[in-house]
Design an enzyme around this catalytic site. Structure first.
Site, short mmCIF file in Angstrom:
data_model
loop_
_atom_site.label_atom_id
_atom_site.label_comp_id
_atom_site.label_asym_id
_atom_site.label_seq_id
_atom_site.Cartn_x
_atom_site.Cartn_y
_atom_site.Cartn_z
N GLY A 69 0.67 -1.22 -0.08
CA GLY A 69 -0.12 0.08 -0.16
C GLY A 69 0.75 1.36 0.05
CB CYS A 96 5.21 -4.16 0.50
SG CYS A 96 6.30 -2.54 0.06
CE1 TYR A 97 0.99 1.11 5.52
CE2 TYR A 97 -0.65 -0.58 5.69
CZ TYR A 97 -0.07 0.54 6.00
OH TYR A 97 -0.85 1.06 7.08
CG HIS A 183 5.99 -5.91 -4.40
ND1 HIS A 183 4.74 -5.75 -4.12
CD2 HIS A 183 6.64 -4.91 -4.01
CE1 HIS A 183 4.65 -4.81 -3.36
NE2 HIS A 183 5.79 -4.06 -3.25
CD GLU A 185 2.89 -8.72 -5.33
OE1 GLU A 185 3.56 -9.39 -4.56
OE2 GLU A 185 2.69 -7.43 -4.98
CB SER A 237 -19.98 -6.71 -26.75
OG SER A 237 -19.02 -7.56 -26.21
N GLY A 238 -18.89 -8.95 -28.95
CA GLY A 238 -18.10 -9.36 -29.83
C GLY A 238 -16.85 -9.69 -29.00
N GLY A 239 -16.73 -9.27 -27.88
CA GLY A 239 -15.72 -9.25 -26.83
C GLY A 239 -15.74 -10.90 -26.12
CB VAL A 240 -12.92 -12.77 -24.57
CG1 VAL A 240 -12.54 -11.81 -23.63
CG2 VAL A 240 -12.86 -14.16 -24.02
CG ASP A 241 -15.20 -9.89 -20.44
OD1 ASP A 241 -14.27 -10.95 -20.53
OD2 ASP A 241 -15.33 -8.77 -20.16
CB SER A 242 -20.77 -10.68 -24.11
OG SER A 242 -20.10 -10.57 -25.36
CE LYS A 383 -10.92 -9.45 -21.16
NZ LYS A 383 -11.94 -8.42 -21.47
#
Ligand code: XMP
Length: 527
Positions: A69, A96-97, A183, A185, A237-242, A383
């Site tokens: 943070g 870290c923090y 870090h 990650e 929508s053409g996107g991967v999520d939908s 994602k």
């Protein structure tokens, strides 16, 4: 792929048994930590840093990670967790923090470091065991701190150090509490995933039961039960999520699914055709394509302000969607491809980190008064997990790996007024950018690549004639989470090809620029 059609209810119940919580102290890396833990096949969620111990216990976590943070623990008002959390007997890893806070709460001292440390550092590992099992004696780690722990209580054992940070990793002698100044990650800490693996397996005793295939099966089962005999509508929508949302629904309820694709005239080149092909040939859904181009372009006529563009597009979308949905009988449910970062950033998660609330573009796209019950099968996923699930569901790479595209589409990449003619110029230039990046084999390694049409004309010379034409900016970024991003260092030869092709092939463009701004302070989109 058909495996996903089989139900496996015994397994699904224990999927979430193993859960790690990240307490968010405002770190830009909190989501990355959660993703990295999930890569160890352990479900991970982000919660508020000040979550009450009893609420935390209700999640039944196997482990707790205190994120980094921007604050200093010794500053008045610095965010703190409830101190009892360190004494619940649940393993805690402070990063870290998070480490500074844990050490301070347990009797140590934190001070401003003599020299701030940002970037790569050489770490000397004194005890390659437990959390650091398998570590080499020296390893690179990623540091980003101005403060550091200068003294720990006798209860702590130091595990590692760097030249400027004498206490870079610690373990408590009696409590399962660990701290890292670096870090693990980020990919710049090469042994970071091994460390997180050690934490979840050896310290938290997780077996790693979280598998996307199981999760998909469980989601399909759950949705099948929830939907019963009703009809469900899903906007594409053409996107991967939908697309993944629709594919999951198709597996769950097949012909009870109706999809709506609103062509707002702001889609990328060949986008509508790709969606129609996939959802009529492969998934054979009841697909309604609404030709809304005229309506959207009329709504956008004369508008140059980006937020006003978004507002008008939002309204036009709701009108088109509503009208088409009213033609679909017995529709009771509406499915949306909301992702976990959307839920977190919008503050919609029950214990989510409200301190970092940001009203995200993708949440609340359709208003409640449409009267549907909402289904959001991806709201626990990141994602990259959605992409992996898309592949498991049999969606083609063309859809799964497609770069994200903003809801308002090309309108926010067509700076100034949005007209059919300007959109055509932009669409062609954009298609060249994407095609060339694909040919160079860089599409998957870049996060987002596109063209922007600027409202700027400049002088050029073509043949023997003077031209006074449009400028296209090429934007290509690398990012983990789209909250921060860096411009992609594309090879010069590729940039040259993109520029030459756009200027030669797209009528009306005589100049191409490459955007070399990072986010922040710039954003990824230009509007
Ligand atoms: P920025 O431009 O904020 O973009 O750095 C971050 C990510 O969000 C996408 N984006 C949007 N998505 N509606 C959306 O659905 C929007 O209005 C919108 N604006 C930006 C952008 O493409 C990037 O992936």
């Amino acid at each position: 792929m058909n495996d996903l059609m089989k139900t496996n209810q015994g397994d699904s119940a224990r999927l979430f048994d193993e859960r790690v919580l990240v307490l968010d102290f405002g770190s830009q890396y909190a989501q990355l930590i959660a993703r990295r833990v999930r890569e160890q096949n352990v479900y991970c969620e982000i919660v508020r840093h000040d979550i009450a111990p009893e609420r935390l216990l209700a999640h039944q976590p196997r482990g707790i990670i205190l994120s980094g943070g921007p604050s200093s623990v010794y500053e008045p008002g610095a965010p703190r967790c409830h101190p009892e959390i360190l004494r619940l007997g649940i393993p805690v890893l402070g990063i870290c923090y998070g480490m500074q806070l844990a050490c301070e709460l347990l009797g140590g001292q934190v001070e401003s470091a003599p020299s701030r440390e940002y970037g790569r550092a050489r770490c000397f590992v004194d005890r390659p065991e437990g959390l650091l099992a398998g570590f080499t004696e020296q390893t690179d780690v990623w540091m980003s701190h101005g403060d550091q722990v200068t003294r720990v209580s006798e209860d702590f054992v130091s595990l590692a150090r760097t030249e400027t940070c004498p206490i870079a990793a610690v373990r408590h002698r009696t409590l399962p509490v660990y701290g890292l100044q670096f870090h693990p990650e980020v990919t710049h800490t090469p042994q970071g995933s091994m460390l997180l693996h050690n934490f979840v397996t050896m310290v938290c005793r997780c077996e790693g039961k979280w598998h996307l295939g199981d999760f998909a099966r469980e989601t399909i089962d759950r949705m099948r039960q929830q939907i019963g005999n009703s009809r469900v509508i899903c906007g594409l929508s053409g996107g991967v999520d939908s697309a993944v949302t629709a594919a999951l629904l198709y597996k769950a309820v097949g012909s009870q699914l109706s999809c709506i694709l609103v062509n707002n005239g702001l889609l990328r080149k060949a986008e509508q055709e790709a969606v129609i092909a996939e959802f009529t040939r492969h998934f054979r859904t009841d697909l309604h394509v609404v030709d809304g181009e005229e309506r959207f372009l009329t709504a956008l006529a004369g508008v140059t302000d980006p937020q006003e563009k978004r507002r008008r597009i939002g309204h036009a979308f709701i009108d088109c969607f509503k009208q088409e949905a009213s033609n679909i009988e017995d529709a009771r449910f509406l499915a949306q491809g909301t992702l976990y970062p959307d839920v977190i950033e919008s503050g919609a998660a029950p214990d989510g980190p409200a301190a970092t609330i940001k009203l995200h573009h993708n949440v609340g796209g359709l208003p409640a008064e449409l009267g549907f019950e909402l289904i959001e099968p991806l709201r626990d996923l990141f994602k990259d997990e959605v992409r992996r699930m898309g592949l498991e569901l049999g969606l083609p790479g063309e859809i799964v790996w497609r770069h994200p595209f903003p809801g308002p589409g090309l309108a926010v990449r067509c700076l100034g007024e949005v007209t059919r003619q300007r959109l055509n110029v932009l669409r062609e230039a954009d298609a060249i950018v994407v095609e060339e990046i694909k040919v160079a084999g860089l599409y998957r390694s870049t996060s987002q690549a596109f063209a922007v049409l600027l409202p700027v004309q400049s002088v050029g010379v073509m043949g023997d004639a003077r031209t006074y034409e449009n400028t296209v900016a090429v934007r290509c970024v690398d990012t983990d989470d789209f909250m921060t991003a860096d411009w992609s260092r594309l090879p010069e030869s590729l940039l040259a090809r993109i520029s030459t092709r756009i200027i030669n092939e797209v009528k009306g463009v005589n100049r191409v620029c490459y955007d070399i701004s990072s986010k922040p302070p710039a954003t990824i989109e230009w509007e």
